[in-house]
Scaffold this motif. Structure first.
Motif, short mmCIF file in Angstrom:
data_model
loop_
_atom_site.label_atom_id
_atom_site.label_comp_id
_atom_site.label_asym_id
_atom_site.label_seq_id
_atom_site.Cartn_x
_atom_site.Cartn_y
_atom_site.Cartn_z
N ALA A 260 3.69 0.17 -8.30
CA ALA A 260 3.81 -1.12 -8.13
C ALA A 260 3.28 -1.67 -7.04
CB ALA A 260 5.53 -1.13 -7.81
N ASN A 261 2.16 -1.75 -6.83
CA ASN A 261 1.36 -1.46 -5.20
C ASN A 261 0.24 -1.82 -5.39
OD1 ASN A 261 3.88 -0.46 -3.57
ND2 ASN A 261 3.24 1.43 -4.82
N ASP A 262 -0.05 -2.80 -4.69
CA ASP A 262 -1.64 -3.43 -4.53
C ASP A 262 -2.62 -2.40 -4.59
OD1 ASP A 262 -1.21 -6.84 -4.07
OD2 ASP A 262 0.19 -5.21 -3.16
N MET A 263 -2.43 -1.33 -3.22
CA MET A 263 -3.24 -0.65 -3.15
C MET A 263 -2.56 0.67 -3.04
SD MET A 263 -6.25 -0.40 -0.22
CE MET A 263 -5.01 -0.49 1.58
N ASN A 264 -3.29 1.80 -3.25
CA ASN A 264 -2.85 3.27 -3.53
C ASN A 264 -3.20 4.77 -3.52
OD1 ASN A 264 -0.10 2.45 -4.95
ND2 ASN A 264 -1.22 1.36 -6.04
N PHE A 265 -3.19 5.10 -2.68
CA PHE A 265 -4.19 6.79 -2.39
C PHE A 265 -3.55 7.64 -2.65
CE2 PHE A 265 -5.48 2.94 1.08
CZ PHE A 265 -6.82 3.58 0.44
N LYS B 19 0.30 -2.77 -13.67
CA LYS B 19 -0.34 -1.52 -13.72
C LYS B 19 -1.37 -1.33 -12.95
CE LYS B 19 -0.35 1.97 -16.51
NZ LYS B 19 -0.73 2.85 -17.55
N ALA B 20 -1.74 -0.76 -12.16
CA ALA B 20 -2.91 -0.25 -11.41
C ALA B 20 -4.07 0.31 -11.52
CB ALA B 20 -2.40 0.53 -9.83
N ASP B 21 -5.42 -0.27 -11.58
CA ASP B 21 -6.74 0.58 -11.84
C ASP B 21 -7.53 1.60 -11.37
OD1 ASP B 21 -7.47 -1.10 -14.52
OD2 ASP B 21 -6.62 -2.66 -13.34
N ASN C 136 -7.39 9.85 -5.13
CA ASN C 136 -7.44 8.75 -6.12
C ASN C 136 -7.58 7.87 -5.59
OD1 ASN C 136 -9.61 10.85 -7.59
ND2 ASN C 136 -7.99 10.51 -8.73
N VAL C 137 -8.27 6.46 -5.56
CA VAL C 137 -7.82 5.08 -5.08
C VAL C 137 -7.04 4.18 -6.80
CG1 VAL C 137 -8.49 3.02 -3.93
CG2 VAL C 137 -9.55 5.30 -3.39
N LEU C 138 -6.01 3.72 -6.35
CA LEU C 138 -5.65 3.13 -7.76
C LEU C 138 -5.18 1.37 -6.81
CD1 LEU C 138 -5.78 6.14 -8.73
CD2 LEU C 138 -2.88 4.97 -10.32
N THR D 187 1.19 -1.13 -0.10
CA THR D 187 0.03 -0.10 0.44
C THR D 187 0.65 1.34 0.03
OG1 THR D 187 -1.60 -1.03 1.11
CG2 THR D 187 -2.01 1.62 1.23
N THR D 188 0.31 2.35 -0.67
CA THR D 188 1.03 3.58 -0.92
C THR D 188 0.10 4.48 -0.40
OG1 THR D 188 1.14 4.40 -3.18
CG2 THR D 188 2.77 3.08 -2.22
#
Length: 570
Positions: free
Chosen positions: A229-234, A267-269, A247-249, A215-216
């Motif tokens: 590079a991460n499962d969950m991003n804020f 890449k994250a969505d 925005n949540v990726l 997570t980032t």
């Protein structure tokens, strides 16, 4: 949507699921193993379970064969990765970890990692309790920095927009705490805490997550944490300098398996925007959705990115909305224009000054003519602010008052922590630890990088582009720790002295590179890169970056949809 049970993968569970399920909430028989003096390592399931406590069992592979000849087991030691959301540490804590590294590790170094924390390498089993208790006394732990859990939460090391950074960092800490395991196994085993019966893990579940989860929290325009590079991003969205939401990726990840086309970097969505007050509910919903839908049969396809590919982004997103009681809004505009770290001095809007130091490979040790570790200790003795570890293995001395700038800079220069001769290319290069300690490493990374970068510097100078740089990353195996799958030039270890050469990532960290040559030697790689830099110097358009050039000219095709075309090299 379909019944969630219909979306689960069925079949014989991976053995790690048995290990977790039988572990009594991560206790296993670790405590008994600690008292076993016949081996320097951990046996059976405990080898895996100690990862949930932030440790990996390793051995020095350089001497493994010699010890075998002597009828000795490998020289087992542990690597510990600390939990430091956002990478912030006090000078007093720094002095404590410096002291432990010097007195109780085989290598004496502090290793800054791409997960924005530090690692101890070479800790003998007999010193493990002392290590955890020493860290605990300083307010640090290593809970859930490895294993099938949410790991250390990254946060942009932005020392300029101080107020926004403080808000984002606060959310990184909250997310980290909210998603921690509830079991008291860590305190019982390492801190001699009172034994308690664990009965539930409301977020992670009794078998924890199907695979590791990263997570980032990112603050545009700086993508220093590599959100893809991460499962969950804020991704922080501000209004007049005030954080209003994210925005949540979801679904980024770089690991893959050689020869397995069902694995790939991704890449994250972008799921959309949420107001800041919904952050923890959405974080929990994403984690529990992955907990319930992730693949527990095949660990190679257990990460969040594969869950999204299997069930569909819209289905996964709808389930997150249902669980969180939140509807994602349209994403707010943002742009990443910078990557890496801002080196040297910058002044924050609060009037404090921040010095970012380049630490090659993140290895802080006293080298010949470069006593980095001693220098950092001397700075820690006088520094009144904090230190910020970055996701690129560097270190920020943050919150320095104007009257102390000269004193800190002098100490940094005297101990080799500031070197004006370090090139942009060296600052844009990174490697994982790899050999000799990482058990997964197939090729060198940290030890080969300095000389490899020197050769690239020479190529850039030879072709007249010495003032430019190319984001270059080396990993000793395909597990992604060095984030080579977001580089303009990415080397992935295949065997001793052999790598897959990937090209075509971009400067912003939003494009996956494609494999250009497979299983080639160091010498072949250097020859290929020299030729390509020569073409880039002659044929580039304006200030075109190397990664964009190789895509535009058709040297490699851009990876658009990883699941479909990452392995398509036709």
């Amino acid at each position: 949507m379909s019944d969630i049970n219909e979306l689960k993968v069925t079949g014989k569970l991976a053995d790690n699921e048995r290990i977790k399920g039988e572990s009594n909430f991560l206790r296993g028989t670790i405590a008994e193993d600690l008292n076993d003096g016949l081996t320097g390592g951990f046996t059976s399931d405990n080898f895996q379970l100690i990862r949930f406590h932030g440790m990996y069992q390793q051995d020095d592979r350089d001497i493994r064969a010699e010890r075998s000849k002597q009828k000795l087991e490998p020289l087992h030691t542990m690597m510990l990765r600390a939990r430091l959301p956002g990478g912030i540490i006090t000078p007093q804590q720094w002095l404590g970890i410096d002291k432990f590294a010097g007195e109780h590790t085989m290598f004496g170094s502090i290793r800054l990692t791409t997960r924005q924390t530090f690692q101890f390498h070479g800790v003998l089993k007999r010193n493990l309790k002392l290590m955890h208790q020493t860290l605990h006394d300083m307010g640090i732990d290593s809970i859930a920095t490895a294993g099938d859990v949410n790991r250390n939460v990254l946060c942009t090391s932005n020392p300029v927009e101080s107020e926004l950074h403080a808000e984002a960092y606060d959310w990184a800490k909250k997310i980290s705490e909210h998603l921690l395991p509830r079991t008291k196994a860590y305190a019982e085993i390492w801190l001699d805490g009172e034994k308690q019966v664990s009965t539930e893990e409301p977020i992670l579940g009794s078998n924890y997550l199907p695979r590791k989860f990263k997570t980032t929290v990112a603050i545009p325009p700086l993508n220093d944490v590599d959100v893809h590079a991460n499962d969950m991003n804020f991704v922080a969205i501000a209004d007049n300098g005030k954080l209003v939401g994210f925005n949540v990726l979801v679904g980024g990840g770089l690991a893959m398996t050689h020869g397995d086309t069902a694995t790939f970097p991704r890449k994250a969505d972008d799921f959309g925007f949420i107001p800041v007050e919904n952050t923890l509910a959405v974080a929990e919903a994403i984690v529990t959705t992955q907990r319930d839908l992730g693949n527990r049969v095949n660990r190679k396809n257990a990460k969040t990115k594969y869950t999204l590919e299997r069930v569909g982004v819209d289905v996964f997103k709808a389930e997150v909305e249902r669980r969180a009681g939140v509807t994602f809004e349209a994403s707010r505009p943002y742009e990443f224009t910078e990557r890496g770290d801002r080196f040297g001095w910058v002044e924050g809007i609060d009037g404090k000054h921040h010095l970012t130091l380049f630490i090659e490979n993140g290895r802080i040790l006293d080298f010949p003519n470069k006593p980095l570790k001693t220098g950092m200790a001397k700075i820690a003795e006088i520094h009144q602010g904090d230190f910020r570890m970055t996701a690129n293995q560097n270190l920020v001395i943050a919150g320095v008052p104007a009257e102390q700038k000269d004193q800190i800079e002098q100490l940094a220069r005297e101990h080799g922590l500031i070197d004006d001769g370090v090139s942009l290319q060296r600052k844009a290069s990174m490697a994982c630890v790899a050999l000799p300690t990482c058990p997964l490493a197939m090729a060198e990374a940290e030890r080969m990088l300095p000389e490899f970068v020197t050769d690239i510097e020479g190529m850039l100078e030879k072709h007249g582009v010495g003032d430019d740089s190319i984001i270059t990353r080396v990993t000793g195996c395909p597990n992604g720790c060095g984030r080579a799958m977001l580089a303009e030039i990415g080397l992935v270890g295949k065997g001793p002295g052999k790598y897959n050469l990937h090209l075509g990532g971009n400067h912003d960290g939003t494009r996956i590179p494609r494999m250009y040559r497979e299983n080639i030697s160091d010498a072949e790689i250097r020859q290929e890169i020299d030729t390509l830099i020569g073409r880039w110097a002659k044929e580039r358009e304006g200030d075109e970056r190397f990664g964009d050039f190789v895509v535009r000219t058709g040297i490699v095709r851009a990876v658009v949809d990883s699941a479909r075309d990452f392995h398509d090299n036709a």
